[in-house]
Design a protein around this motif. Structure first.
Motif, PDB file in Angstrom:
ATOM      1  N   ASN A 158       0.827  -1.218   0.000  1.00  0.00           N
ATOM      2  CA  ASN A 158       0.000   0.000   0.000  1.00  0.00           C
ATOM      3  C   ASN A 158       0.857   1.262   0.000  1.00  0.00           C
ATOM      4  OD1 ASN A 158       0.878  -0.572   2.634  1.00  0.00           O
ATOM      5  ND2 ASN A 158      -0.848   0.496   3.574  1.00  0.00           N
ATOM      6  N   ASP A 160       0.989   3.518  -2.154  1.00  0.00           N
ATOM      7  CA  ASP A 160       0.202   4.695  -2.565  1.00  0.00           C
ATOM      8  C   ASP A 160      -0.498   5.333  -1.376  1.00  0.00           C
ATOM      9  OD1 ASP A 160      -1.375   2.455  -2.270  1.00  0.00           O
ATOM     10  OD2 ASP A 160      -2.678   2.892  -3.972  1.00  0.00           O
ATOM     11  N   GLU A 161      -1.081   4.503  -0.504  1.00  0.00           N
ATOM     12  CA  GLU A 161      -1.756   5.031   0.684  1.00  0.00           C
ATOM     13  C   GLU A 161      -0.760   5.708   1.626  1.00  0.00           C
ATOM     14  OE1 GLU A 161      -3.743   1.784   2.509  1.00  0.00           O
ATOM     15  OE2 GLU A 161      -5.038   1.357   0.792  1.00  0.00           O
ATOM     16  N   ASP A 164       0.347   9.055   0.326  1.00  0.00           N
ATOM     17  CA  ASP A 164      -0.669  10.101   0.550  1.00  0.00           C
ATOM     18  C   ASP A 164      -0.681  10.564   2.007  1.00  0.00           C
ATOM     19  OD1 ASP A 164      -1.367   9.963  -2.097  1.00  0.00           O
ATOM     20  OD2 ASP A 164      -3.099   8.640  -1.780  1.00  0.00           O
ATOM     21  N   ASP A 231      -0.177   1.189   9.806  1.00  0.00           N
ATOM     22  CA  ASP A 231      -0.926   1.009   8.565  1.00  0.00           C
ATOM     23  C   ASP A 231      -0.073   0.405   7.456  1.00  0.00           C
ATOM     24  OD1 ASP A 231       0.670   3.208   8.349  1.00  0.00           O
ATOM     25  OD2 ASP A 231      -0.912   4.621   7.797  1.00  0.00           O
ATOM     26  N   PRO A 543     -11.689   0.020  -1.122  1.00  0.00           N
ATOM     27  CA  PRO A 543     -10.607  -0.154  -0.137  1.00  0.00           C
ATOM     28  C   PRO A 543     -10.083  -1.580  -0.199  1.00  0.00           C
ATOM     29  CG  PRO A 543     -12.515   0.919   0.856  1.00  0.00           C
ATOM     30  CD  PRO A 543     -12.956   0.447  -0.496  1.00  0.00           C
ATOM     31  N   LYS A 544      -8.797  -1.746  -0.010  1.00  0.00           N
ATOM     32  CA  LYS A 544      -8.200  -3.078  -0.146  1.00  0.00           C
ATOM     33  C   LYS A 544      -8.830  -4.087   0.800  1.00  0.00           C
ATOM     34  CE  LYS A 544      -4.249  -2.050   2.922  1.00  0.00           C
ATOM     35  NZ  LYS A 544      -4.751  -0.718   3.310  1.00  0.00           N
TER      36      LYS A 544
END
Length: 632
Positions: A158, A160-161, A164, A231, A543-544
């Protein structure tokens, strides 16, 4: 493995708990820690040869002196290149008649004479072989306790998340990679912890020069790691150094990527693999501990060692494929597991040859399949014992001594057929010439197989792409003129991509996936391909955590045996005269052989993290749309 697959990186951490003079007196050199780091890295060079790096952090130096030193290399032999550079100042000093064996001189003058070392071996997933993406990576600051050095064996799904999130914090990350995002995430909370402690001690009336040592002493490393990794979705074993001398290693809560450690009153050692520590430190298997899922090993600057729970552990999903192939086979448990994989597949192999011992030769593809081969032969011999008992009982005491001797001495025909030419390198640039060279990576033993009469059974640890089988191995084996060639995989069919560190990210590279696609076409079921594509696209922006692995539906209409038969058809060279059959391990046997390492997503599609489902669906979308790129 006949296919060349790159895989996860290797880490090595050394923390000396005594002054350099102690090691000089006891071991004859202050370079004790540096030498151990070199050995740890050389013994793990199988984990990554695209690049390497080391870092040293010194303590107790006056301001104005550099206390963090780092070398990284992407040369052909990066470990040698690094240590040649490290030792260069010593050679220069020796030419000027300086006593380079003096630990006090070394501590003051030699950059890598310290008590804290971090080493890394890399294979390039992102950034190719760029030095910018070679670990250890650094985040620098004038406050010692804000300097961060990081190296890891990890892939985060993740990125990309996380990117961000960093942007939302006001940062401007310099690259869109999991390495940069992990470094900046840990660095952000390291900064926050520093600032929190600074305000606390400032409010208590301490001066600035008094505050820095207090921060260094009381920095809460577990809390920093907990906040930074909360996360992260992926597999990781991450090691870090902080400028004032604290060190840590943290493992993902599923235990996907490995980490082991050892310590005594002289040294703390961390490495990716257990037998490496055993060899380098000359200690027993029970002395080396495994860092558990979600755990962190913390070593403070004062030498205090603790093991902390950083993330709540999930059900252990340690990578079984790593144990089948990538890890060093000298590990006690891994050796037993590989042998058991061969033992468990023996009944399937015997059924494939119709129990014809007389006309069957058993062998293996070197080098990593050798242990599974021993297990397979053991299983075959066990069955042969039952056959011998049956033969003797059938005669009911009427056998002569010669007949009894003939029955008891009967053994399966076991030979070394394939020999890997380790000196051969595919250095030729053009594809046509390289393919011809690949066809000669293996030599064979002539005169063992009886022409058009014998079946040749040859075991490999796994079959991923099948490229080398088709282009090289089967063609070479066919020159021996066997009646039939049976290729045995001690691992099940590899059907799904990895996203946690092993270089298997594209579905269209897997021979099992290609076989399933061809079977769908053969049976007029191409609509399933479009149905799966539609379902993957529909959840592309979910969402994943809400995603489902729909790629399983590609395999659902067919039995494993049907897929194996199609794989054999696809891998048989056009001019091959022998019949070719492919036999795979079962999922059930995999779990029997590796009961403590249940990470089987390559074979089942059961990803331990939500990001895995996103990756497999993205990989399928890329396949249908013809995109030559990763899905993470």
């Amino acid at each position: 493995m006949s296919d060349q697959i790159k895989h996860e990186c290797g880490i090595a951490l050394i923390r000396l708990l005594k002054p350099l003079s102690y090691y000089h007196e006891k071991y004859g050199t202050w370079k004790y820690g540096l030498n151990k780091l070199y050995l740890l890295m050389e013994k793990q060079h199988n984990r990554g040869q695209d690049g390497a790096g080391i870092c040293c952090v010194k303590s107790n130096l006056d301001p104005g002196n550099p206390y963090i030193s780092r070398f990284r290399s992407v040369e052909q032999n990066p470990i040698k290149d690094i240590f040649d550079k490290v030792n260069k100042p010593l050679k220069k000093a020796k030419r000027h008649d300086i006593d380079i064996n003096d630990p006090e001189w070394a501590q003051k003058n030699f950059p890598f004479a310290g008590s804290l070392y971090l080493g890394h071996l890399r294979y390039g997933t992102f950034g190719k072989n760029s030095i910018d993406f070679t670990h250890p990576v650094m985040r620098q600051n004038n406050w010692k306790s804000r300097n961060l050095v990081l190296a890891g064996n990890f892939n985060l799904t993740n990125t990309d998340e996380l990117f961000d999130v960093l942007v939302g914090l006001g940062q401007h990350p310099k690259a869109y990679t999991d390495t940069v995002t992990a470094l900046e995430k840990v660095g952000h909370f390291l900064d926050e912890e520093n600032q929190l402690l600074f305000r606390r001690y400032k409010n208590e009336g301490y001066s600035n020069d008094e505050i820095s040592p207090l921060i260094e002493k009381n920095l809460d490393i577990p809390t920093i790691l907990e906040r930074a990794s909360k996360d992260w979705d992926g597999g990781y074993a991450m090691a870090g150094l902080i400028g004032h001398g604290d060190a840590f290693v943290v493992r993902d809560p599923w235990g996907i990527r490995p980490a082991h450690y050892y310590y005594d009153d002289e040294i703390v050692v961390v490495a990716s693999e257990r037998p490496v520590i055993q060899t380098v430190m000359d200690v027993g298997v029970g002395d080396v501990k495994e860092l558990g899922p979600g755990e962190g090993l913390i070593v403070k600057n004062n030498g205090a060692i603790s093991k902390e729970m950083i993330r709540v552990p999930h059900k252990r999903k340690s990578c079984s494929f790593e144990r089948i192939y990538f890890s060093r086979g000298s590990d006690k448990d891994i050796y037993k597991e590989r042998k058991e994989l061969g033992h468990l597949i023996a009944p399937i192999v015997l059924e494939a040859v119709d129990y014809d011992y007389v006309n069957t030769v058993f062998s293996f593809i070197p080098n990593t399949a050798e242990t599974a081969f021993y297990g397979m032969v053991e299983g075959i011999k066990n069955h042969l014992v039952d056959w011998k008992i049956e033969q003797i009982q059938q005669k009911n005491g009427s056998l002569t001594n010669a007949e009894i001797k003939r029955i008891l001495s009967f053994e399966p025909r076991v030979e070394k057929i394939a020999i890997k030419d380790v000196k051969l390198r595919t250095f030729i640039a053009d594809d046509a010439s390289r393919d011809d060279l690949v066809a000669h990576v293996y030599d064979v033993t002539y005169g063992i197989i009886r022409n058009d009469q014998d079946t040749l059974v040859i075991i490999d640890d796994s079959i991923v792409r099948g490229t080398t089988l088709k282009q090289s191995i089967l063609k070479i084996l066919d020159r021996l003129h066997p009646k039939k060639i049976i290729v045995v995989s001690s691992a099940p069919q590899i059907r799904y991509p990895d996203c946690y560190g092993i270089d298997m990210a594209r579905l269209d590279k897997f021979i099992a996936f290609n076989a399933a696609i061809e079977l769908l076409k053969d049976h007029g079921k191409e609509s399933i391909i479009q149905d799966v594509y539609r379902k993957c696209k529909e959840q592309e922006n979910l969402p994943k955590e809400e995603m489902v692995n729909y790629v399983r539906e590609i395999y659902k209409p067919f039995t494993p045996e049907q897929v194996s038969a199609k794989i054999a058809e696809l891998l048989t060279p056009e001019d091959c005269k022998a019949e070719v059959e492919i036999v795979y391990q079962t999922i059930e046997n995999l779990h029997k052989a590796c009961p403590n390492d249940l990470g089987d997503w390559y074979f089942t599609g059961n990803y331990p993290t939500p990001g895995g489902n996103r990756v497999v669906n993205g990989s399928f979308i890329n396949f249908v749309e013809g995109k030559d790129e990763r899905a993470y």
